[in-house]
Write a protein that holds these residues in place. Structure first.
Motif, PDB file in Angstrom:
ATOM      1  N   GLN A   1       0.823  -1.207   0.000  1.00 19.45           N
ATOM      2  CA  GLN A   1       0.000   0.000   0.000  1.00 19.45           C
ATOM      3  C   GLN A   1       0.861   1.263   0.000  1.00 19.45           C
ATOM      4  O   GLN A   1       0.521   2.254  -0.628  1.00 19.45           O
TER       5      GLN A   1
ATOM      6  N   HIS B   1      -4.006   1.486  -5.636  1.00 19.66           N
ATOM      7  CA  HIS B   1      -4.158   1.762  -4.203  1.00 19.66           C
ATOM      8  C   HIS B   1      -5.541   1.327  -3.708  1.00 19.66           C
ATOM      9  O   HIS B   1      -5.676   0.799  -2.607  1.00 19.66           O
TER      10      HIS B   1
ATOM     11  N   ALA C   1      -6.143  -1.608  -1.041  1.00 16.96           N
ATOM     12  CA  ALA C   1      -6.853  -1.384   0.223  1.00 16.96           C
ATOM     13  C   ALA C   1      -7.769  -2.556   0.538  1.00 16.96           C
ATOM     14  O   ALA C   1      -7.851  -3.010   1.685  1.00 16.96           O
TER      15      ALA C   1
END
Length: 127
Positions: free
Chosen positions: A33, A50, A54
């Motif tokens: 991340q 991203h 997540a």
């Protein structure tokens, strides 16, 4: 003395490799991340990476909770990893909410804290 066993009982970490693997996976996803956050700032596809990362990080945190519960209840391990894993899941939940809300001033330092805590948890489970 003769007749005494020379082996020591297996310690908690070596009895539960699934727990170590879950923590390692969580640590890796948090690090990934950080990499995708850098890509978010520099590439057109960084936001997608991203966002997907997540979800993977959150799933890894849930896997950590599952592994801790399995090591504790049926496995006979201590309760402490369950509390630690639950704490990580709470932090991951806060992190996701902050990311969606674009509160970078808290989202970024929390990510660094989570990575450090995850590395610490991994080190404690592999000693």
């Amino acid at each position: 003395m003769a007749g005494q066993p020379t082996t020591t009982p297996r310690s908690f970490p070596s009895r539960f490799p699934f727990l170590r693997i879950a923590i390692a996976l969580q640590t890796l996803t948090i690090f990934t991340q950080a990499v995708s956050a850098g890509l978010l700032l520099t590439t057109s596809y960084g936001e997608t990476l991203h966002s997907v990362g997540a979800r993977v990080m959150y799933a890894a945190s849930m896997l950590y909770v599952l592994a801790a519960v399995l090591a504790w209840k049926p496995g006979g391990g201590p309760l402490r990893p369950v509390w630690e894993a639950s704490g990580f899941l709470v932090l991951a939940s806060v992190q996701v909410v902050l990311g969606i809300a674009h509160v970078a001033a808290v989202h970024l330092p929390l990510g660094v804290l989570m990575f450090g805590l995850s590395v610490l948890a991994l080190a404690r489970r592999t000693d």
